[in-house]
Enzyme design. Sequence first.
Site: not given
Length: 263
Positions: A184, A221
């Site tokens: 990532y 989120t």
Amino acid sequence: MRRVAVVSGGNRGIGLEICRQLGRRGLHVVLGSRDEVRGSAAAAALAEQGLSVEPRRLDVSDERSVEELARTLAAEHGGIDVVVNNAGIAMQGFDAEVARNTIDVNFFGPLRLTSELLPLVRPEGRIVMVTSGLGDRRSVSKPLQAQLGKADLTRDELVQLMRKFVSDVSAGRHTAEGWPSSAYAVSKIGLNALTGVLARELAGDGREILCNAACPGWVRTDMGGAHAPRSAEEGAETPVWLALLPSGGPQGGVFRDKAPARW
């Protein structure tokens, strides 16, 4: 003529909020989503708020999906004004498959979408990359920092570096080659570098298109988790600000809270 914004990964989280905020500012929003059902539901919810939104299937890891979207936009809108590359993944674990999939979606996805839609972008259009604080180049070795930070880094050189990371992970040599054990992080480092590459390419374009990246911070989120300190509304502010920059705005930068990122 009503301005048109395309947002990838627009069915939830920061992407959905970006769609909402752009719609509230009078743009027609093309809400791209890999899941057609969820995308349609998200667009319908925004339309109930009086916003102009249309759902479109968009899988940034699928070249055919990206090409189909471009054809549809050309036929139905003639051109677009904003591209927000928000779609991304954060996979558990770390191995060759995780590295390959993460780089494909988080780096090559924005590259595919931007490259395909760029011919449709009208004068003074805006391209926004949604990045992360984990995209700090200081997490790679000094030689890699130098390569990624070159003022004249080309698209081909950057693509080769991202492919090298995947190859190095697959071969078990990524640490020795100076990469962190986080696909990532590397994908966002690459995305930040891509922002600068595209900005340089656009310098001779003539349409005065601006390309910048936004770090939304740690946001509540599905990806960020319930304990993140920021709301989706706060996370969307800087991407939306970059999407609506006036003429003469910044070019090729990485921003957090509407200011250049310190890292």
